[in-house]
Design an enzyme around this catalytic site. Sequence first.
Site, PDB file in Angstrom:
ATOM      1  N   ARG A 119      -8.513  -0.535   5.073  1.00 36.03           N
ATOM      2  CA  ARG A 119      -7.633   0.565   4.438  1.00 36.03           C
ATOM      3  C   ARG A 119      -6.239  -0.134   4.125  1.00 36.03           C
ATOM      4  O   ARG A 119      -5.937   0.271   3.315  1.00 36.03           O
ATOM      5  CB  ARG A 119      -7.192   1.663   5.339  1.00 36.03           C
TER       6      ARG A 119
ATOM      7  N   CYS B 280      -4.520   8.560  10.144  1.00 35.03           N
ATOM      8  CA  CYS B 280      -4.810   7.838  11.305  1.00 35.03           C
ATOM      9  C   CYS B 280      -4.846   8.859  12.589  1.00 35.03           C
ATOM     10  O   CYS B 280      -4.302   9.849  12.481  1.00 35.03           O
ATOM     11  CB  CYS B 280      -3.655   7.092  11.369  1.00 35.03           C
TER      12      CYS B 280
ATOM     13  N   ASP C  46       5.373   0.371  11.824  1.00 30.13           N
ATOM     14  CA  ASP C  46       3.984  -0.046  11.414  1.00 30.13           C
ATOM     15  C   ASP C  46       3.730  -1.575  11.896  1.00 30.13           C
ATOM     16  O   ASP C  46       2.612  -1.990  11.718  1.00 30.13           O
ATOM     17  CB  ASP C  46       3.773  -0.028   9.833  1.00 30.13           C
TER      18      ASP C  46
ATOM     19  N   ARG D 202       0.662  14.738  13.026  1.00 27.67           N
ATOM     20  CA  ARG D 202       1.224  14.266  11.907  1.00 27.67           C
ATOM     21  C   ARG D 202       1.428  15.578  10.933  1.00 27.67           C
ATOM     22  O   ARG D 202       0.619  15.507   9.933  1.00 27.67           O
ATOM     23  CB  ARG D 202       0.481  13.218  11.456  1.00 27.67           C
TER      24      ARG D 202
ATOM     25  N   LYS E  28       0.819  -1.158   0.001  1.00 31.33           N
ATOM     26  CA  LYS E  28      -0.091   0.005  -0.011  1.00 31.33           C
ATOM     27  C   LYS E  28       0.956   1.425   0.077  1.00 31.33           C
ATOM     28  O   LYS E  28       0.560   2.245  -0.719  1.00 31.33           O
ATOM     29  CB  LYS E  28      -0.834  -0.098   1.288  1.00 31.33           C
ATOM     30  N   ASN E  29       1.959   1.247   0.799  1.00 35.66           N
ATOM     31  CA  ASN E  29       2.657   2.596   1.008  1.00 35.66           C
ATOM     32  C   ASN E  29       3.657   2.576  -0.182  1.00 35.66           C
ATOM     33  O   ASN E  29       4.510   3.506  -0.079  1.00 35.66           O
ATOM     34  CB  ASN E  29       3.284   2.538   2.188  1.00 35.66           C
TER      35      ASN E  29
HETATM   36  C1  EPZ Z   1       4.522   6.755   6.077  1.00 33.65           C
HETATM   37  O1  EPZ Z   1       3.802   7.854   6.568  1.00 33.65           O
HETATM   38  C2  EPZ Z   1       3.783   5.567   6.240  1.00 33.65           C
HETATM   39  N1  EPZ Z   1       2.491   5.771   5.171  1.00 33.65           N
HETATM   40  C3  EPZ Z   1       3.132   5.153   7.711  1.00 33.65           C
HETATM   41  O2  EPZ Z   1       2.343   4.219   7.400  1.00 33.65           O
HETATM   42  C4  EPZ Z   1       4.265   4.936   8.444  1.00 33.65           C
HETATM   43  O3  EPZ Z   1       4.045   4.624   9.611  1.00 33.65           O
HETATM   44  C5  EPZ Z   1       5.364   5.832   8.442  1.00 33.65           C
HETATM   45  O4  EPZ Z   1       5.769   6.531   7.068  1.00 33.65           O
HETATM   46  C6  EPZ Z   1       6.753   5.753   9.047  1.00 33.65           C
HETATM   47  O5  EPZ Z   1       7.141   4.739   8.556  1.00 33.65           O
HETATM   48  C7  EPZ Z   1       2.682   5.872   3.984  1.00 33.65           C
HETATM   49  O6  EPZ Z   1       3.646   5.650   3.323  1.00 33.65           O
HETATM   50  C8  EPZ Z   1       1.298   6.126   3.231  1.00 33.65           C
HETATM   51  P1  EPZ Z   1       6.615  10.094   8.034  1.00 33.65           P
HETATM   52  P2  EPZ Z   1       4.354   9.098   6.828  1.00 33.65           P
HETATM   53  O7  EPZ Z   1       6.714  11.250   7.321  1.00 33.65           O
HETATM   54  O8  EPZ Z   1       5.176   9.566   5.285  1.00 33.65           O
HETATM   55  C9  EPZ Z   1       7.083  13.230  11.907  1.00 33.65           C
HETATM   56  C10 EPZ Z   1       0.216   2.824   7.788  1.00 33.65           C
HETATM   57  O9  EPZ Z   1       0.282   1.922   8.815  1.00 33.65           O
HETATM   58  N2  EPZ Z   1       6.822  14.332  10.580  1.00 33.65           N
HETATM   59  O10 EPZ Z   1       8.066   9.389   8.124  1.00 33.65           O
HETATM   60  O11 EPZ Z   1       3.411  10.313   7.188  1.00 33.65           O
HETATM   61  C11 EPZ Z   1       5.602  12.657  11.830  1.00 33.65           C
HETATM   62  O12 EPZ Z   1       4.855  13.457  12.679  1.00 33.65           O
HETATM   63  C12 EPZ Z   1       0.997   4.176   7.802  1.00 33.65           C
HETATM   64  O13 EPZ Z   1       0.519   2.051   6.517  1.00 33.65           O
HETATM   65  C13 EPZ Z   1       6.953  15.447  10.914  1.00 33.65           C
HETATM   66  O14 EPZ Z   1       6.977  16.112  11.850  1.00 33.65           O
HETATM   67  O15 EPZ Z   1       5.558   9.090   7.813  1.00 33.65           O
HETATM   68  C14 EPZ Z   1       6.063  11.230  12.549  1.00 33.65           C
HETATM   69  O16 EPZ Z   1       6.140  11.564  13.853  1.00 33.65           O
HETATM   70  C15 EPZ Z   1       0.647   4.790   9.303  1.00 33.65           C
HETATM   71  N3  EPZ Z   1       7.022  16.474   9.768  1.00 33.65           N
HETATM   72  C16 EPZ Z   1       7.357  11.068  11.781  1.00 33.65           C
HETATM   73  O17 EPZ Z   1       7.894  12.314  11.342  1.00 33.65           O
HETATM   74  C17 EPZ Z   1       6.860  16.173   8.303  1.00 33.65           C
HETATM   75  O18 EPZ Z   1       6.644  17.107   7.502  1.00 33.65           O
HETATM   76  C18 EPZ Z   1       7.228   9.905  10.728  1.00 33.65           C
HETATM   77  O19 EPZ Z   1       6.443  10.528   9.663  1.00 33.65           O
HETATM   78  C19 EPZ Z   1       6.433  14.681   8.405  1.00 33.65           C
HETATM   79  C20 EPZ Z   1       6.804  13.938   9.133  1.00 33.65           C
END
Ligand code: EPZ
Length: 425
Positions: free
Chosen positions: A399, A118, A307, A123, A23-24
Site C-alpha cells: 500500500r 489500518c 509513521d 480512527r 503517498k500521503n
Molecule cells: C494521516 O492519517 C496519514 N494518512 C497517516 O499515515 C498518519 O499516521 C497520520 O496522518 C498522522 O500523521 C494519510 O495521510 C493518508 P489524523 P489521518 O487525522 O489523517 C485522531 C500511513 O502510514 N482523530 O492526523 O487519519 C485519530 O484517531 C498512514 O501512511 C480523531 O480522533 O490522521 C488519530 O488518533 C497511517 N478524530 C489522530 O487523531 C478525527 O476526526 C491522528 O489522526 C481525526 C483524527
Amino acid sequence: MDDRMIIRGGRPLRGSITAQGAKNAALPVMASALLLQGRRLILERVPDLQDIHTMADLLRHLGAQISFEGGRMTIDVPEELKWETPANLVRKMRASSLVLGPLVARCKEAVLPLPGGCAIGSRPIDLHLKGLTRMGASIDLEQGSVRARTDGLSATRIALDFPSVGATENLLMTAALTPGESVIENAAREPEISNLAQALRAMGAYVEGDGTGTVVIRGAKELESATVRIIPDRIEASTYLLAGLMTRGEVTVNGINPEHLGALLSKLDEAGVAVEASPDSVCLSSPGRDWGGVTLTTSPYPGFPTDVQPQIMAALCMADGTSVIHESVFDSRYVHVEEFRRMGCKIDIQGNTVVVIGVPKLTGAEVRASDLRAGAALILMGLAAEGETSVCGLNHVWRGYERLMEKMESLGADMEFVPGSEREE
Ligand code: EPZ
C-alpha cells in the site's frame, strides 16, 4: 498460505535510491480534483501504490476519467458527479474520507460509509464532521454511513481540537470552493498539507499559512484546471535510511527535502548516528560502533512522525542501551511489538509507552505485518537479523512502498518473493 517475503539478513546495505512521490500528499491532492467542474487536474511524481489505485477507482466511480502512466496522473472531472461512495472501496482505505469535503462543497451532498484502513487504534472522523457542520453541512449517520448535505456552505473560522491531518485536508478543500474567508486554527502542519495548499492555489483558491497552525483560505465559486508536482515521501525515505543503519551499511536517499526529516535526523544524532544532508539528499553511514538508546515521543509535525515509530523502534531494538518510546498520536500503535519479540527483541509495553532494551543480535523468524509501517519495520528487522525471516501480510506493505524489493535489492538485500498457494493448508 499467504504471499511471503523471504529475507536472508546480515548483509550491509550500500548504495543510493530515489524517494517516491509522497503517498500521503498524492491522496488528498487526487481528492481535490473533485472540486473541479468540467476541468482537468494533472499530478506529477505520483507513486504507483495500491492506495493510489484505490483512490483512483473511487474517483472513477464518482465520474472522473483518470489516466496514470509513469508517475503522471491526469484526472478529468465531469460537469456532473455522483456523490454516493461505494463501501467496498471506502472500507479498504481510511483516506477515502478525504472525498467527503470536496463532494459536499461541489454537489451539496455526500454519502460515505464510515472508513476502514489500518489496524492502528480507533480512527474516527469526528473532527472532519464537526468542521463541516461549522461550515453549514448537516450530518446524519445512517446504517454505518455518513450522509452530509447542505443548502450552501459558508466561510467561517474553525478551531480543531487536535491537528488532525485528514480533518485539516478535508476542511481546506471544502473552504477552497466556499466563497469568503475561512480560517482553520490548530491546523496540521505536515508538508503534505502544504502540497495540497499548493494544488489549491494552482486551481485559483487563495490559501495562506499552510505549514503553520493557522491557515487562511479565500474560496472561489469555481476552480480552474491545474498541474501540481507531488512532494517526495519523507516516510519512505526514513525507512531506507534506517535500513542502512540497521544493516551497518551506507544508504543515500536522493530527491528528498532533508527539512522534512528534521525530527528523525535529530533523534539519530542523539543516538550517535551522523548523517550528511545536501539540499536534496541525505546519506546515512552506520557508525562503526553501536548506536545508543534514546527517548522519543511521536507528535504531529514537526514532531517525531508516528509513521516512523515502528521503524525506529526496530532500530532501537539493536541499540547499545535502553530506549523509551511514547506513541501520542494513535491510541494503539504497538501491534508490531509481539512480532518484534519473536525476533529476540526485549520490549516492555506500559500503557502508551514502550521500553526497549537493546540486544546485540536479532534472529530471523516467521512474522506477520499488521499494518503498513509495521510491515516495513519487520522487513528492516529481517534485513538486520541473523538467518532467514519470512514476512507475510505483504498487502499492507504494497500500500505504501513502491518497488520496495527492487530498491532494497539494488542496495544489496537478499530477498525472495514467494507467492502464496491455495494448495498448501
Ligand atoms: C494521516 O492519517 C496519514 N494518512 C497517516 O499515515 C498518519 O499516521 C497520520 O496522518 C498522522 O500523521 C494519510 O495521510 C493518508 P489524523 P489521518 O487525522 O489523517 C485522531 C500511513 O502510514 N482523530 O492526523 O487519519 C485519530 O484517531 C498512514 O501512511 C480523531 O480522533 O490522521 C488519530 O488518533 C497511517 N478524530 C489522530 O487523531 C478525527 O476526526 C491522528 O489522526 C481525526 C483524527
